[in-house]
Design a protein around this motif. Structure first.
Motif, PDB file in Angstrom:
ATOM      1  N   GLU A 135     -14.943   6.988   4.254  1.00 28.07           N
ATOM      2  CA  GLU A 135     -13.851   7.509   3.038  1.00 28.07           C
ATOM      3  C   GLU A 135     -13.164   8.547   3.352  1.00 28.07           C
ATOM      4  O   GLU A 135     -12.932   9.547   2.440  1.00 28.07           O
ATOM      5  N   LEU A 136     -12.746   8.658   4.720  1.00 30.33           N
ATOM      6  CA  LEU A 136     -11.836   9.848   4.995  1.00 30.33           C
ATOM      7  C   LEU A 136     -10.350   9.277   5.095  1.00 30.33           C
ATOM      8  O   LEU A 136      -9.516  10.053   4.782  1.00 30.33           O
ATOM      9  N   VAL A 137     -10.214   8.116   5.050  1.00 30.92           N
ATOM     10  CA  VAL A 137      -8.769   7.527   4.980  1.00 30.92           C
ATOM     11  C   VAL A 137      -8.630   6.380   4.239  1.00 30.92           C
ATOM     12  O   VAL A 137      -9.371   5.470   3.931  1.00 30.92           O
ATOM     13  N   SER A 138      -7.703   6.166   3.447  1.00 29.81           N
ATOM     14  CA  SER A 138      -7.622   5.003   2.691  1.00 29.81           C
ATOM     15  C   SER A 138      -7.462   3.560   3.182  1.00 29.81           C
ATOM     16  O   SER A 138      -7.116   3.572   4.764  1.00 29.81           O
ATOM     17  N   MET A 139      -7.617   2.424   2.710  1.00 25.52           N
ATOM     18  CA  MET A 139      -7.363   1.253   3.240  1.00 25.52           C
ATOM     19  C   MET A 139      -6.007   1.014   3.846  1.00 25.52           C
ATOM     20  O   MET A 139      -5.861   0.566   5.001  1.00 25.52           O
ATOM     21  N   GLY A 140      -4.899   1.289   3.057  1.00 28.45           N
ATOM     22  CA  GLY A 140      -3.658   1.153   3.744  1.00 28.45           C
ATOM     23  C   GLY A 140      -3.335   1.939   5.109  1.00 28.45           C
ATOM     24  O   GLY A 140      -2.769   1.512   5.955  1.00 28.45           O
TER      25      GLY A 140
ATOM     26  N   SER B 244     -10.617   3.038  -3.460  1.00 30.83           N
ATOM     27  CA  SER B 244     -10.552   4.461  -4.288  1.00 30.83           C
ATOM     28  C   SER B 244      -9.294   4.332  -5.249  1.00 30.83           C
ATOM     29  O   SER B 244      -8.572   3.313  -5.272  1.00 30.83           O
ATOM     30  N   ALA B 245      -9.212   5.430  -5.788  1.00 31.04           N
ATOM     31  CA  ALA B 245      -7.842   5.623  -6.746  1.00 31.04           C
ATOM     32  C   ALA B 245      -6.672   5.760  -5.587  1.00 31.04           C
ATOM     33  O   ALA B 245      -5.567   5.415  -6.210  1.00 31.04           O
ATOM     34  N   SER B 246      -6.991   6.137  -4.581  1.00 28.76           N
ATOM     35  CA  SER B 246      -5.843   6.162  -3.682  1.00 28.76           C
ATOM     36  C   SER B 246      -5.514   4.878  -3.300  1.00 28.76           C
ATOM     37  O   SER B 246      -4.121   4.520  -3.239  1.00 28.76           O
ATOM     38  N   ASP B 247      -6.435   4.131  -2.915  1.00 27.95           N
ATOM     39  CA  ASP B 247      -6.131   2.513  -2.672  1.00 27.95           C
ATOM     40  C   ASP B 247      -5.431   2.016  -3.728  1.00 27.95           C
ATOM     41  O   ASP B 247      -4.408   1.236  -3.723  1.00 27.95           O
ATOM     42  N   TRP B 248      -5.858   2.181  -5.188  1.00 26.27           N
ATOM     43  CA  TRP B 248      -5.101   1.523  -6.140  1.00 26.27           C
ATOM     44  C   TRP B 248      -3.772   2.073  -6.427  1.00 26.27           C
ATOM     45  O   TRP B 248      -2.921   1.372  -6.675  1.00 26.27           O
ATOM     46  N   ALA B 249      -3.595   3.304  -6.061  1.00 26.59           N
ATOM     47  CA  ALA B 249      -2.068   3.966  -6.101  1.00 26.59           C
ATOM     48  C   ALA B 249      -1.487   3.279  -5.282  1.00 26.59           C
ATOM     49  O   ALA B 249      -0.238   2.995  -5.481  1.00 26.59           O
TER      50      ALA B 249
ATOM     51  N   ASP C 276      -1.600   0.187  -3.734  1.00 33.37           N
ATOM     52  CA  ASP C 276      -1.322  -1.303  -4.374  1.00 33.37           C
ATOM     53  C   ASP C 276      -0.330  -0.888  -5.261  1.00 33.37           C
ATOM     54  O   ASP C 276       0.549  -1.994  -5.298  1.00 33.37           O
ATOM     55  N   LEU C 277      -0.549  -0.384  -6.279  1.00 33.75           N
ATOM     56  CA  LEU C 277       0.388  -0.412  -7.590  1.00 33.75           C
ATOM     57  C   LEU C 277       1.863   0.063  -7.124  1.00 33.75           C
ATOM     58  O   LEU C 277       2.794  -0.481  -7.430  1.00 33.75           O
ATOM     59  N   ALA C 278       1.986   1.185  -6.132  1.00 30.39           N
ATOM     60  CA  ALA C 278       3.215   1.429  -5.613  1.00 30.39           C
ATOM     61  C   ALA C 278       3.966   0.267  -4.791  1.00 30.39           C
ATOM     62  O   ALA C 278       5.100  -0.002  -4.788  1.00 30.39           O
ATOM     63  N   TRP C 279       2.912  -0.396  -4.079  1.00 32.04           N
ATOM     64  CA  TRP C 279       3.508  -1.530  -3.357  1.00 32.04           C
ATOM     65  C   TRP C 279       4.052  -2.692  -4.269  1.00 32.04           C
ATOM     66  O   TRP C 279       5.189  -3.093  -4.139  1.00 32.04           O
ATOM     67  N   ALA C 280       3.212  -2.950  -5.322  1.00 29.65           N
ATOM     68  CA  ALA C 280       3.533  -4.000  -6.202  1.00 29.65           C
ATOM     69  C   ALA C 280       4.945  -3.459  -6.994  1.00 29.65           C
ATOM     70  O   ALA C 280       5.858  -4.513  -7.190  1.00 29.65           O
ATOM     71  N   THR C 281       4.876  -2.373  -7.247  1.00 32.70           N
ATOM     72  CA  THR C 281       6.172  -1.682  -8.099  1.00 32.70           C
ATOM     73  C   THR C 281       7.446  -2.051  -7.222  1.00 32.70           C
ATOM     74  O   THR C 281       8.547  -2.460  -7.686  1.00 32.70           O
ATOM     75  N   LYS C 282       7.241  -1.677  -5.912  1.00 30.01           N
ATOM     76  CA  LYS C 282       8.569  -1.631  -5.138  1.00 30.01           C
ATOM     77  C   LYS C 282       8.973  -3.249  -4.754  1.00 30.01           C
ATOM     78  O   LYS C 282       9.794  -3.399  -4.754  1.00 30.01           O
ATOM     79  N   ALA C 283       7.715  -4.103  -4.916  1.00 36.36           N
ATOM     80  CA  ALA C 283       7.918  -5.580  -4.447  1.00 36.36           C
ATOM     81  C   ALA C 283       8.667  -6.192  -5.400  1.00 36.36           C
ATOM     82  O   ALA C 283       9.834  -7.204  -5.303  1.00 36.36           O
ATOM     83  N   GLN C 284       8.616  -5.776  -6.828  1.00 35.79           N
ATOM     84  CA  GLN C 284       9.123  -6.493  -7.799  1.00 35.79           C
ATOM     85  C   GLN C 284      10.828  -5.857  -8.000  1.00 35.79           C
ATOM     86  O   GLN C 284      11.474  -6.703  -8.728  1.00 35.79           O
ATOM     87  N   GLN C 285      10.958  -4.730  -7.351  1.00 35.90           N
ATOM     88  CA  GLN C 285      12.205  -4.147  -7.519  1.00 35.90           C
ATOM     89  C   GLN C 285      13.087  -4.660  -6.415  1.00 35.90           C
ATOM     90  O   GLN C 285      14.306  -4.587  -6.449  1.00 35.90           O
ATOM     91  N   ARG C 286      12.521  -5.322  -5.401  1.00 35.02           N
ATOM     92  CA  ARG C 286      13.401  -5.857  -4.468  1.00 35.02           C
ATOM     93  C   ARG C 286      14.155  -7.126  -4.963  1.00 35.02           C
ATOM     94  O   ARG C 286      13.663  -7.903  -5.813  1.00 35.02           O
ATOM     95  N   PRO C 287      15.479  -7.202  -4.526  1.00 36.88           N
ATOM     96  CA  PRO C 287      16.340  -8.257  -5.046  1.00 36.88           C
ATOM     97  C   PRO C 287      15.946  -9.770  -4.435  1.00 36.88           C
ATOM     98  O   PRO C 287      15.606  -9.357  -2.976  1.00 36.88           O
TER      99      PRO C 287
END
Length: 64
Positions: A9-14, A41-46, A48-59
């Motif tokens: 648990e030293l580094v996130s999944m991503g 972890s909360a970092s993994d969730w963040a 994932d959320l950032a990736w999903a948000t970015k993916a939704q904003q792509r034209p």
């Protein structure tokens, strides 16, 4: 080495997937083969959320 960092648990999944030069899915498959319990972890969730948000904003290229 990246899998060990994740297990400890030293580094996130991503980040560990990136360090190992694999996609996140490939890295998750590697962990499953090793029998490693996924630490979500909360970092993994963040991440994932950032990736999903970015993916939704792509034209989309449909109709272009």
């Amino acid at each position: 080495m990246a899998a060990l960092y994740y297990e400890l648990e030293l580094v996130s999944m991503g980040r560990t997937a990136e360090m190992s030069g694999m996609s996140r899915g490939e890295f998750e498959a590697l962990l499953a083969k090793r029998g490693t319990v996924r630490n979500y972890s909360a970092s993994d969730w963040a991440d994932d959320l950032a990736w999903a948000t970015k993916a939704q904003q792509r034209p989309t290229s449909a109709g272009s």
